[in-house]
Design an enzyme around this catalytic site. Structure first.
Site, PDB file in Angstrom:
ATOM      1  N   ASP A  72      39.914  67.651 -42.398  1.00 52.91           N
ATOM      2  CA  ASP A  72      38.501  67.585 -42.762  1.00 52.91           C
ATOM      3  C   ASP A  72      38.070  66.160 -43.079  1.00 52.91           C
ATOM      4  OD1 ASP A  72      40.303  67.763 -44.949  1.00 52.91           O
ATOM      5  OD2 ASP A  72      38.635  68.165 -46.305  1.00 52.91           O
ATOM      6  N   GLU A 121      40.494  71.684 -55.861  1.00 55.93           N
ATOM      7  CA  GLU A 121      41.311  70.464 -55.712  1.00 55.93           C
ATOM      8  C   GLU A 121      40.968  69.393 -56.742  1.00 55.93           C
ATOM      9  OE1 GLU A 121      41.208  68.747 -51.760  1.00 55.93           O
ATOM     10  OE2 GLU A 121      42.501  67.094 -52.341  1.00 55.93           O
ATOM     11  N   LYS A 161      36.892  74.019 -49.290  1.00 55.26           N
ATOM     12  CA  LYS A 161      37.568  73.008 -50.102  1.00 55.26           C
ATOM     13  C   LYS A 161      36.555  72.096 -50.781  1.00 55.26           C
ATOM     14  CE  LYS A 161      39.301  68.495 -49.203  1.00 55.26           C
ATOM     15  NZ  LYS A 161      40.142  67.556 -48.461  1.00 55.26           N
ATOM     16  N   SER A 215      49.101  65.755 -50.097  1.00 51.87           N
ATOM     17  CA  SER A 215      50.167  64.749 -49.984  1.00 51.87           C
ATOM     18  C   SER A 215      49.769  63.423 -50.627  1.00 51.87           C
ATOM     19  CB  SER A 215      50.602  64.568 -48.535  1.00 51.87           C
ATOM     20  OG  SER A 215      49.564  64.095 -47.711  1.00 51.87           O
ATOM     21  N   LYS A 221      44.793  73.292 -55.330  1.00 46.48           N
ATOM     22  CA  LYS A 221      45.362  72.198 -54.519  1.00 46.48           C
ATOM     23  C   LYS A 221      45.507  70.950 -55.389  1.00 46.48           C
ATOM     24  CE  LYS A 221      44.438  69.521 -50.326  1.00 46.48           C
ATOM     25  NZ  LYS A 221      44.095  69.643 -48.915  1.00 46.48           N
ATOM     26  N   SER A 263      49.092  71.761 -48.369  1.00 48.25           N
ATOM     27  CA  SER A 263      47.819  71.609 -47.673  1.00 48.25           C
ATOM     28  C   SER A 263      47.677  70.119 -47.396  1.00 48.25           C
ATOM     29  CB  SER A 263      46.672  72.121 -48.560  1.00 48.25           C
ATOM     30  OG  SER A 263      45.429  71.845 -47.952  1.00 48.25           O
TER      31      SER A 263
HETATM   32  P1  13P Z   1      46.265  64.291 -48.001  1.00 49.01           P
HETATM   33  O1  13P Z   1      47.397  65.267 -47.824  1.00 49.01           O
HETATM   34  O2  13P Z   1      46.221  63.238 -46.949  1.00 49.01           O
HETATM   35  O3  13P Z   1      46.173  63.762 -49.401  1.00 49.01           O
HETATM   36  O4  13P Z   1      44.943  65.089 -47.744  1.00 49.01           O
HETATM   37  C1  13P Z   1      44.786  66.367 -48.197  1.00 49.01           C
HETATM   38  C2  13P Z   1      43.371  66.609 -48.527  1.00 49.01           C
HETATM   39  O5  13P Z   1      42.783  67.537 -48.047  1.00 49.01           O
HETATM   40  C3  13P Z   1      42.728  65.696 -49.482  1.00 49.01           C
HETATM   41  O6  13P Z   1      41.510  66.201 -49.885  1.00 49.01           O
END
Ligand code: 13P
Length: 355
Positions: free
Chosen positions: A28, A183, A141, A267, A225, A296
């Site tokens: 995204d 998140e 998200k 990540s 997340k 994710s």
């Molecule tokens: P990363 O795994 O690159 O941090 O991205 C995940 C994500 O959706 C961040 O909002």
């Protein structure tokens, strides 16, 4: 439609997304962010190229064996593949649930400190979510960002505002049948020790669930997340992977309700290999709660794939993607053997990262 109408479906979607051995592919990136990625491989940031790249991801054979859902940017949710079929149908054919980033990005937080932000996009969200549902999205998200600093960040104001925003968002999209991925990212920027990350993260996640309670968010139909509990990128003492896994699980056990079906880590700038190794170690630990511990990932699933693609090599790119998807599927079951799949050790950390 009221939330009660969607409850059963929300549980089903959340469980399918956090099924053991599968995880979420985050694709995204905003148009600006994907532009930076394309620049690194000398590919022009045109709609055609974005379509070609995301199209190759969504036609990777067997991707659905390891990936349960894909988070899309709005453009992709309404886009057709180069062959004329919609991206949503391509994903459905692989058994992958389409999701959508619904926040409108970070803004400076008035009254906050330094670079503190809040996440925008609540206006009209119930209606927007309903349009996304009609287009085939089943989850959403919203990324709120907090930063740890020597001089008192995150402030209580920032923690409260970001937690409240996440809860308002979660409740809003549930009204339209989308499972909210909640998140609260804590950036790796800074030189703090891992204990400080753990202390702050525990406080932040507890505040998030307090706000969820006040907004009557239906937790069985949500996913969390978070970032992993790691020391600041510039911390002089590096923690070992076992300790990171232990501290992350301890933080989650102290703050995430057992009614949440899954925790899907981001990540956050870890290398592809580190993201798989930490997840694997977490899944080898005894846990008090039964939530599924999965992934994710954006950068940690796509980095080698993008490098292999370079605008032309579809097969090589798909091979790299499936390798990381399989590796993380194994890691989410605690049976990943480090190095068994091609990966990159390159640190993907970018200071003050925006998505
Ligand atoms: P990363 O795994 O690159 O941090 O991205 C995940 C994500 O959706 C961040 O909002």
């Amino acid at each position: 439609m009221a939330l009660s109408y969607y409850k059963e479906e929300l549980v089903k979607t959340a469980n399918a997304l956090s099924m053991k051995g599968k995880g979420i592919l985050a694709v995204d990136e905003s148009t600006k962010t994907i532009g930076k990625r394309f620049a690194s491989i000398n590919v022009e940031n045109s709609e055609e190229n974005r379509k070609a790249y995301r199209g190759l991801l969504f036609t990777t054979d067997d991707l659905g064996k390891y990936i349960s859902g894909a988070i899309l940017f709005e453009e992709t949710l309404f886009q057709n593949h180069q062959d004329g079929e919609s991206m949503v149908i391509k994903l459905n054919k692989l058994g992958i649930i389409p999701g959508i980033k619904v926040d409108k990005g970070l803004r400076p937080l008035p009254g906050g400190k330094n670079v503190e932000t809040f996440c925008s996009g609540l206006d009209g969200l119930v209606e927007r979510a309903s349009d996304y549902y009609s287009q085939g999205a089943r989850f959403a998200k919203w990324r709120a960002v907090l930063q740890i600093s020597e001089d008192g960040c995150p402030t209580n104001l920032s923690i409260k505002e970001n937690a409240w925003g996440l809860a308002r968002y979660a409740r809003s999209v549930q009204e339209s049948g989308l499972v909210p991925i909640i998140e609260p990212e804590i950036l790796m920027d800074g030189s703090h020790e891992i204990n400080r990350t753990a202390e702050i993260q525990e406080k932040v996640i507890k505040e998030v669930y307090k706000a969820c309670e006040e907004n009557d968010v239906f937790l069985e139909g949500t996913l969390l997340k978070p970032s992993m509990t790691v020391p600041g990128e510039n911390c002089s003492s590096k923690s070992n992977p076992d300790f990171i896994a232990k501290m992350t699980i301890r933080t989650m056990e102290r703050s995430v309700p057992a009614s949440v079906p899954g925790i899907v880590f981001l990540s956050g700038g870890l290398s592809e290999e580190a993201a798989s190794v930490y997840l694997n170690l977490m899944n080898q630990l005894d846990r008090k709660a039964k939530w599924n511990v999965g992934f994710s990932y954006g950068r940690a699933l796509q980095h080698s794939c993008l490098k292999a693609w370079r605008g032309a090599n579809i097969k090589e790119a798909q091979k790299a993607l499936i390798a990381r998807a399989q590796a993380n599927s194994e890691a989410s079951q605690g049976c990943y053997v480090s190095g068994s799949q091609p990966s990159s050790d390159e640190a993907l950390f970018v200071a003050g990262y925006t998505y």
